[in-house]
Design a protein around this motif. Sequence first.
Motif, PDB file in Angstrom:
ATOM      1  N   CYS A 153       4.290  28.762 115.334  1.00 57.65           N
ATOM      2  CA  CYS A 153       3.545  28.509 114.102  1.00 57.65           C
ATOM      3  C   CYS A 153       3.903  27.135 113.550  1.00 57.65           C
ATOM      4  O   CYS A 153       5.033  26.921 113.106  1.00 57.65           O
ATOM      5  N   PRO A 154       2.973  26.190 113.579  1.00 59.05           N
ATOM      6  CA  PRO A 154       3.290  24.822 113.167  1.00 59.05           C
ATOM      7  C   PRO A 154       3.653  24.705 111.694  1.00 59.05           C
ATOM      8  O   PRO A 154       4.283  23.729 111.290  1.00 59.05           O
ATOM      9  N   ASN A 155       3.260  25.708 110.888  1.00 57.80           N
ATOM     10  CA  ASN A 155       3.505  25.599 109.450  1.00 57.80           C
ATOM     11  C   ASN A 155       4.888  26.102 109.054  1.00 57.80           C
ATOM     12  O   ASN A 155       5.314  25.910 107.931  1.00 57.80           O
ATOM     13  N   LEU A 156       5.597  26.755 109.975  1.00 59.95           N
ATOM     14  CA  LEU A 156       6.955  27.206 109.664  1.00 59.95           C
ATOM     15  C   LEU A 156       7.954  26.134 110.085  1.00 59.95           C
ATOM     16  O   LEU A 156       7.630  25.242 110.863  1.00 59.95           O
ATOM     17  N   THR A 157       9.196  26.254 109.588  1.00 55.70           N
ATOM     18  CA  THR A 157      10.198  25.264 109.974  1.00 55.70           C
ATOM     19  C   THR A 157      10.629  25.522 111.422  1.00 55.70           C
ATOM     20  O   THR A 157      10.383  26.594 111.980  1.00 55.70           O
TER      21      THR A 157
ATOM     22  N   THR B  97       9.008  21.207 109.134  1.00 54.44           N
ATOM     23  CA  THR B  97       8.048  22.089 109.804  1.00 54.44           C
ATOM     24  C   THR B  97       7.873  21.666 111.256  1.00 54.44           C
ATOM     25  O   THR B  97       7.963  20.482 111.595  1.00 54.44           O
TER      26      THR B  97
ATOM     27  N   ASN C  55      -0.815  30.722 112.459  1.00 55.97           N
ATOM     28  CA  ASN C  55      -1.464  31.016 113.729  1.00 55.97           C
ATOM     29  C   ASN C  55      -1.235  32.482 114.042  1.00 55.97           C
ATOM     30  O   ASN C  55      -0.165  32.872 114.487  1.00 55.97           O
TER      31      ASN C  55
ATOM     32  N   SER D 122      -0.199  33.377 117.616  1.00 51.15           N
ATOM     33  CA  SER D 122       1.199  33.068 117.905  1.00 51.15           C
ATOM     34  C   SER D 122       2.119  34.078 117.241  1.00 51.15           C
ATOM     35  O   SER D 122       3.090  34.528 117.848  1.00 51.15           O
TER      36      SER D 122
ATOM     37  N   GLY E  47      -1.436  29.735 105.658  1.00 52.38           N
ATOM     38  CA  GLY E  47      -0.242  29.206 106.305  1.00 52.38           C
ATOM     39  C   GLY E  47       0.624  28.316 105.430  1.00 52.38           C
ATOM     40  O   GLY E  47       1.818  28.204 105.669  1.00 52.38           O
ATOM     41  N   VAL E  48       0.022  27.646 104.459  1.00 55.22           N
ATOM     42  CA  VAL E  48       0.788  26.719 103.632  1.00 55.22           C
ATOM     43  C   VAL E  48       0.555  27.037 102.161  1.00 55.22           C
ATOM     44  O   VAL E  48      -0.592  27.235 101.747  1.00 55.22           O
TER      45      VAL E  48
END
Lengths: 505, 355, 352
Positions: free
Chosen positions: A95-99, A141, C201, C204, C267-268
């Motif tokens: 998940c690109p939005n998590l660290t 992130t 995602n 994912s 997501g954000v």
Amino acid sequence: MAESDQVILTMTGISRAFPGVQALQDVDFNLRRGEIHALMGENGAGKSTLIKVLTGVEAPDTGVINLDGKEVQVKSPQHAQDLGISTVYQEINLCPNLTVAENILIGREPRRAGRIDWKRMNAEAREILLRLDVDIDVTRTLGSYSVAIQQMAAIARALEIASAKILILDEPTSSLDAYETSQLFGVMRKLKSQGTAVIFITHFIDQVYEIADRITVLRNGKLVGVYDTAALTHLELISNMLGRNLVELENVSKSRTRRAQSFSSEPLMQARELGSTGAIEPFDLDLYAGEVVGLAGLLGSGRTEIASLLFGIDKPDHGTLTYDGAVVRKYSPLASIARGVALSPEDRKAAGIVEDLSVRENIVLAMQASRGWFRFLSSAKQTEIADKYIKLLNIVTPSPEQPVKNLSGGNQQKVILARWLATNPQLLILDEPTRGIDVGAKAEIQKLVVALAEEGKACIFISSELDEVLRCSDRVVVLRDQEKITELAGDEMNETLIMQTIAGS
Amino acid sequence: MAQSNSLWRRFTTSQVFWPLVALGLIMLFNAFFTPNFFKLEIKDGHLFGSLIDIINRGAPLMVLAIGMTMVIATAGVDLSVGAVVAISAAVATVLINPALGNTLIASDKLVENVTATPLPVVILAALVAAALCGLWNGMLVSRGRIEPMVATLVLMVAGRGIAQLITGGQIITVYYTPYFFVGNGYLAGVPFTLFIVAAVGLFAWLLTRKTAIGMFVESIGINVKSSFYSGIDEKNIKLLVYTFSGICAGIAGLIVSSNIKSADANNAGLGFELDAILAVVIGGTLMTGGRFSLLASIIGALVIQSMTTTMYAIGVPAMAAQAVKAVVVMVVILLYSEQFRTVINRLFARKEVQS
Amino acid sequence: MNRSFKIDRKFVPLLATVGLFTIGYILGAIKYPGMARPQTFFNLFIDNAFLLIAATGLTLVIISGGIDLSVGAVIALTSVVAADLMENVGLSSLVVMPLMLLMGAAFGALMGGIIHYFKVQPFIVTLAGMFFARGMAFFVSLDAITITDPIYRSLSLARIHLIGKAFVSVHVIVAFVVLAVFMYLAHLTRFGRTVYAMGGNEQSARLMGLNVGRTKVMVYTLGGFCSALAGLVFSNNLLSGHGLYANGLEMEAIAAVIIGGTLLTGGVGYVFGTMFGVLVNGLIQVLIIFNGELSSWWTRIVIGLLTLVFILVQSTFTSWQRRQAGIRPTRKRSDAVATTSDGAVVPDTPTS
């Protein structure tokens, strides 16, 4: 230590058939602890099906998987992970939005009094990455890092959460630059020294020689052989991968030399130092009416990128393109179609067919697009055109009104060819037009390409099958690692020379 | 014989079949439970009756559904139509209102049967305002690359404020009788609104089926990448469908304000966007885009309107009727859902095994 | 490293909103001395407590990649049913309040269940939910019902003094408790992180072994709970219930969430930011009231424009961040596992 002690995985006699295709046929594969094992083959060789069987995405029709000496049946991707088999894909499943830390540890995050202990999580994640010699700020992130770092985070997660014994890296380097690749290789060597078995899938020959211990080559769903990297020359590897197509492909015209003389003197299309950063190095290319130019090279060598530039899908950031004597300024499919250029794309499903539209509509689509919104082809006219091409290309369909998704792969491909022929193009770019279709349809398409050239059209023919490229083309452009290496014509056009060029030796 | 069989097959597999079945069921219900539902009377040379009422009241929704169908077919959605209805109604009534440009006016002047602006100009201005709203949405979606739901949300939120700005925050009542004809008039014995729906429907049908636009819309909705590779001008197609949806909302705004003889920026077209989307969904066009049928959407709008009218007829209060509507719509949507069918099939399969 | 001087980029939209509110309020206070009074500031919270509660629940739904359009309708339904049970059935408010929260949660769970198990778009399901809830409210009563329950009344009138004479209502305390609980949930529990992962995602998240289904149902359950709680606060404020209450409130709540820095595509975002989204909304109304010349509809126009600005800021911000990371578009391989629009994994038929 006996060799059998080192073997962690054996797959024996694996077969898997899909409707109309034997994707895997009696394939054996084995993997040792602490080795990097390259799995190689062109598209449709069966690599991805083999990996899907191993990771539980597909069940094999026949065959046995032995893991750590015990026979196992991998039921699902989750089960594969539980068994210690993890996969890191080119398009990273994180998940690109998590660290970064979360991506590595979520699901097993350290907690204190029921809540996530961020401090410890960051410390642990940092430590795990340091073990792979990766030193980054794990509180940022994931999406803010390069693909290479993201891949390393994915590897770290696979090792940590799934305690992977077997790590499958599926084309991990496709979108990495040289420095990032070397970073990744560093991690892979580290894993190797720690005893992890790595399956490395790639198209880059040089990278295989740099990092792999052994190589398994598949072709057309069959095992070609297993080799020690040190004992296999580049040339042998490539000829094993591309092979000689043993299937009899009949009667394709061999009159190349005759055609070679009838070229016009002015090139139809001329590329000078044309290039796009990260896709294809600047190249020169002349195309004449009435010839077929083959592009040979492995997948990812820049073949598709050249096609994309010439058709205006991508814009070049370097060089000039001239068509019919005029410099091309507008790069778009619509502008290309207006010029008389056509592209049958590599990915038939994603960029070719429009699934739910009928065969008729799919055939007239590009022609109608070039005519604009209001010069509408009447439905009678559409049917007439569709019928014409269904007959001409021998498209097997119950009716022109059939949704194109119900057709077989070969017939879908013919529909796309019909779409472009209907626009009466002067230059046809065919990117893997014969991939995944049966032998009969293959031969028909090859014949068609030659026939089109004889009518005076220019063709660019891209294929992973070398004999096919040779049979159809008047000239062959050889590509390697996103760069045009050379152009071969006449007597130079033979498999050995092309393979040597691809191999870089 | 074979001929009629294949005709029947074509009918049952066509997109209008299931919406028609739904409409038929509602009519059947009315045949039993609503007295005089099918009764048509002629008063003053005009047709009257529940069926005529459904068509008349459903007209704005049918017009909206036509525009919405094309937007949804491109895998988009237009949430702003309700707000655009309010804007169009506001523009029209403000231009008619004798107080236009003149705040100090005797109150008896206000209720005179006159207009401050010629009627054609009024109608044109309202439609231009609505078209601009649609164009704005289209620009955000096609050039700004903003998700349709997000892009049209902006106008949905701000649109009613703009409508209030136009009306000065007041409910503007119209006393100019020629304007009433749009929403209340009769032509050849049937409501004029029916002619409006027919005209908009015919225009949309010609636009989509007698030009390449319909094919391009479907192609984009199914596979935008393949469409781009085939040279389809995806951006301008999107711009067109959102603009057209805006114009449809403008027409609906004219009908609504003429019908109730006033414009209320807060309440005109409230909830219309949702009704329009539901009409399209009942009409069998997928929210993910692709194949569409204008006729099926119009029938979908009729399904919604006849459901409402039926419930009034059997005494369900107007506002409460939407609960029933919601349940029916949910059932229809679930029937279209593949997962739901799978679950149902599995349930039945299990029962068979057990017995 | 000069890390201590660098503000994490992901906080930029949030800080923009906080700054916008602060500067806006200070400028307002300079121009209109009435705004400098503590009570004016507290009134912002008192008047918007219900919106804050509803928007907080909605924030989590939006972060998970979903949407809940039923917010306003559930507020109306709760107000009517609560009033009916207290006035016409004669139940005590102490019984009615927990019952209402349960009803809201169950309604949310039902919608979440349909979204998850039948793969219907959240937009459609909650849209139907909105119609249903509003319709049911009118089934219960067509007219507004005044509430006379003594406990309910005393709750409504209770004042908690903070600075001198300035006070807040109980509603504000409730809103802040909800805010705190949701901040805890979002940032310090696996549930919360799963919500973020799903929004980033969903495919994912599933592959990472997270329980996406349960989390999704849970998110809508919490959303329904918050809407019901907001409905109680709303009806407690007015001491009545009516099906027309909170009309179009879902849009105000969505706008507040977006202005609060949450990405509408999921997501954000930050629960804390939503509070400032709500406050900006309130501030605009206050400014318009103090100005006295501008009309109330300017609120809507300004909120709409602010929403657009934040959407644009976020989309350019995201692409800027991607460029910073040097991410090149990767060519999709035809033999990769394809993802359908609803997120299900469909292995491509292999070609050979």
